[in-house]
Design an enzyme around this catalytic site. Structure first.
Site, PDB file in Angstrom:
ATOM      1  N   ARG A 124     -21.279   5.913 -10.812  1.00  0.00           N
ATOM      2  CA  ARG A 124     -20.068   5.926 -11.661  1.00  0.00           C
ATOM      3  C   ARG A 124     -18.979   6.828 -11.114  1.00  0.00           C
ATOM      4  NH1 ARG A 124     -23.912   5.641 -16.012  1.00  0.00           N
ATOM      5  NH2 ARG A 124     -23.997   3.455 -16.621  1.00  0.00           N
ATOM      6  N   LYS A 146      -5.866   2.847  -2.503  1.00  0.00           N
ATOM      7  CA  LYS A 146      -6.322   1.453  -2.611  1.00  0.00           C
ATOM      8  C   LYS A 146      -7.665   1.365  -1.894  1.00  0.00           C
ATOM      9  CE  LYS A 146      -2.236  -1.460  -3.035  1.00  0.00           C
ATOM     10  NZ  LYS A 146      -1.383  -2.449  -2.362  1.00  0.00           N
ATOM     11  N   GLU A 188       3.821  -0.359  11.027  1.00  0.00           N
ATOM     12  CA  GLU A 188       3.935   0.202   9.667  1.00  0.00           C
ATOM     13  C   GLU A 188       5.016   1.286   9.626  1.00  0.00           C
ATOM     14  OE1 GLU A 188       2.465  -1.011   7.017  1.00  0.00           O
ATOM     15  OE2 GLU A 188       0.947  -2.274   7.961  1.00  0.00           O
ATOM     16  N   LYS A 230       5.391   7.055   1.600  1.00  0.00           N
ATOM     17  CA  LYS A 230       4.321   6.357   0.866  1.00  0.00           C
ATOM     18  C   LYS A 230       3.898   7.167  -0.355  1.00  0.00           C
ATOM     19  CE  LYS A 230       0.337   3.662   0.741  1.00  0.00           C
ATOM     20  NZ  LYS A 230      -0.636   2.844   1.384  1.00  0.00           N
ATOM     21  N   GLU A 240       0.735  -0.377  -8.456  1.00  0.00           N
ATOM     22  CA  GLU A 240       1.524  -1.514  -7.977  1.00  0.00           C
ATOM     23  C   GLU A 240       1.983  -2.443  -9.102  1.00  0.00           C
ATOM     24  OE1 GLU A 240       0.395  -2.947  -4.054  1.00  0.00           O
ATOM     25  OE2 GLU A 240       1.138  -4.913  -4.598  1.00  0.00           O
ATOM     26  N   ARG A 244       5.798  -0.177  -5.936  1.00  0.00           N
ATOM     27  CA  ARG A 244       4.882  -0.093  -4.788  1.00  0.00           C
ATOM     28  C   ARG A 244       4.904  -1.368  -3.952  1.00  0.00           C
ATOM     29  NH1 ARG A 244      -1.138   2.739  -4.575  1.00  0.00           N
ATOM     30  NH2 ARG A 244      -1.576   2.149  -2.424  1.00  0.00           N
ATOM     31  N   ASN A 248       4.990  -3.722   0.794  1.00  0.00           N
ATOM     32  CA  ASN A 248       4.516  -4.981   1.380  1.00  0.00           C
ATOM     33  C   ASN A 248       5.599  -5.689   2.189  1.00  0.00           C
ATOM     34  OD1 ASN A 248       2.020  -4.580   0.246  1.00  0.00           O
ATOM     35  ND2 ASN A 248       2.552  -5.644  -1.654  1.00  0.00           N
ATOM     36  N   HIS A 251       4.674  -8.130   4.810  1.00  0.00           N
ATOM     37  CA  HIS A 251       3.239  -8.400   4.690  1.00  0.00           C
ATOM     38  C   HIS A 251       2.927  -9.778   4.105  1.00  0.00           C
ATOM     39  CE1 HIS A 251       2.968  -4.222   5.704  1.00  0.00           C
ATOM     40  NE2 HIS A 251       1.662  -4.189   5.570  1.00  0.00           N
ATOM     41  N   HIS A 255       0.500 -11.650   6.353  1.00  0.00           N
ATOM     42  CA  HIS A 255      -0.881 -12.020   6.018  1.00  0.00           C
ATOM     43  C   HIS A 255      -1.119 -13.501   6.255  1.00  0.00           C
ATOM     44  CE1 HIS A 255      -1.335  -8.358   3.151  1.00  0.00           C
ATOM     45  NE2 HIS A 255      -1.736  -8.071   4.377  1.00  0.00           N
ATOM     46  N   HIS A 267      -3.250  -7.270  12.410  1.00  0.00           N
ATOM     47  CA  HIS A 267      -2.447  -6.968  11.221  1.00  0.00           C
ATOM     48  C   HIS A 267      -1.035  -6.529  11.627  1.00  0.00           C
ATOM     49  CE1 HIS A 267      -1.518  -5.730   7.185  1.00  0.00           C
ATOM     50  NE2 HIS A 267      -1.197  -4.507   7.610  1.00  0.00           N
TER      51      HIS A 267
HETATM   52  N1  GLY Z   1      -0.566  -0.869   2.038  1.00  0.00           N
HETATM   53  C1  GLY Z   1       0.245  -1.030   0.896  1.00  0.00           C
HETATM   54  C2  GLY Z   1      -0.130  -0.141  -0.241  1.00  0.00           C
HETATM   55  O1  GLY Z   1      -0.933   0.757  -0.093  1.00  0.00           O
HETATM   56  O2  GLY Z   1       0.382  -0.331  -1.307  1.00  0.00           O
END
Ligand code: GLY
Length: 364
Positions: A124, A146, A188, A230, A240, A244, A248, A251, A255, A267
């Site tokens: 947990r 993330k 990036e 960031k 997000e 946020r 992207n 992206h 993607h 990527h």
């Molecule tokens: N890589 C995009 C984010 O962390 O939101």
């Protein structure tokens, strides 16, 4: 050593620091000990990184006089799976890892996302720290919490938002990166320049040679700026819900290109072409002037990243992947466009005809 504070929900006491510099791991044991009352540390790393840095990190943590174990997974995206989660979890149980143990993610994005995911669900949840070893992980995936694994149906479909206790960015690790991995990270960094920092964009234009030579002061500068951007965005929109999404930029198409190429495109390569595409859409829809579009295109080219859609990838296939993304993620595809360098916005109103035209224009 530079420090960036990531201030998250005060009610959850979730804030943490990002430490950036060279030889910063000397402080690792101390900082971790002060922040965290763990009973043991378990480093999770991969077969590429372990021989280079596994023992070094173990040694630094040993300074805190606690047991340190290492779990090694196979290097590569295939390890970002539920099978690996179950395998690592049974190793953790066999080692006697408890709710008081601290996991240490030592590696690139795969190791970071996987370790964060395991930390969020093991008994947990247990705390974890990130020690990113690739440029992409240092400026992107290690910051922001993330976590996740891939499923046969798509990438990152199982995951959590779960923040680390700290991020330790050791810049000397970048020396061991391949040229391709270094470029993936630069894509990036260029993204951060486009969405948020015209000064850094100019620095990237001006200092190309010194940056590809990894001149230490410059690397520290651009990694720090990227993390700061960031962190600032994550502070405002951790989960997000809106803002946020600007991270992207490039992206969405990126993607789809990666998937349409069966991941032959990395990527960073997908994102590089995707950023040219997003800038192209912005220009086509009259948001971005021609000169700024050209600057974006030229900067990406200057760093040796691709700017054109490979000839063998059919437009229909790419658009098909965009549509399946849309089905899986949300009923709407969100595009991040720019009005100028440093001024992004998100829209779901980009017609498939515009996307198709831009893909066609980006052909070799
Ligand atoms: N890589 C995009 C984010 O962390 O939101």
């Amino acid at each position: 050593m530079e420090r960036i504070k990531v201030n998250l929900d005060k009610g959850r006491n979730d804030s943490y620091e990002i430490f950036i510099g060279r030889e910063i791991l000397d402080r690792l044991g101390l900082v971790v000990k002060v922040r965290n009352h763990a009973d043991r540390y378990v480093i999770i790393t991969d077969s590429g990184v372990n021989p280079l840095y596994g023992e070094l990190v173990r040694e630094k943590l040993n300074g805190a006089n606690l047991p340190v174990d290492i779990i090694e997974i196979a290097a590569g995206e295939a390890s970002k799976s539920m099978n690996t989660v179950l395998d690592v979890v049974s190793q953790l149980i066999n080692l006697g890892a408890s709710r008081k143990s601290l996991l240490v993610a030592l590696g690139g994005g795969v190791v970071g996302d996987l370790t964060g995911f395991i930390a969020s669900i093991y008994m947990r949840s247990v705390p974890y720290i990130q020690i990113p070893t690739t440029l992409v992980a240092q400026v992107d995936s290690s910051v922001g919490g993330k976590t996740g694994v891939d499923l046969p149906e798509g990438k990152n479909l199982l995951g959590t938002f779960y923040q680390p206790e700290g991020v330790f960015i050791e810049l000397s690790f970048l020396k061991s990166l391949s040229d391709a991995d270094f470029k993936n990270g630069l894509a990036e960094i260029i993204k951060y320049g486009i969405i948020s920092d015209e000064e850094m964009f100019k620095l990237l234009e001006r200092e190309h040679d010194a940056i590809v030579d990894q001149q230490p002061a410059l690397m520290k500068n651009i990694v720090k700026r990227s993390c700061k951007i960031k962190a600032g965005i994550v502070e405002m929109d951790e989960r997000e819900q809106g803002l946020r999404r600007i991270l992207n930029f490039g992206h969405t198409l990126g993607h789809a290109l990666e998937a349409a190429s069966d991941y032959r495109l990395s990527h960073g390569e997908g994102v590089a072409i995707g950023m040219v595409g997003a800038a192209g859409i912005s220009h086509k829809l009259d948001y971005l002037d021609q000169a700024s579009y050209k600057r974006i295109l030229n900067l990406i080219k200057q760093y040796g990243l691709p700017t054109q859609v490979p000839g063998d990838l059919e437009t229909k296939k790419i658009v098909g992947f965009l549509a399946s993304d849309k089905k899986v993620m949300d009923s709407k595809l969100h595009y991040v466009l720019v009005k100028k360098i440093g001024a992004p916005f998100v829209t779901d109103a980009v017609g498939v005809d515009v996307i198709t035209d831009v893909i066609e224009e980006l052909r070799q």
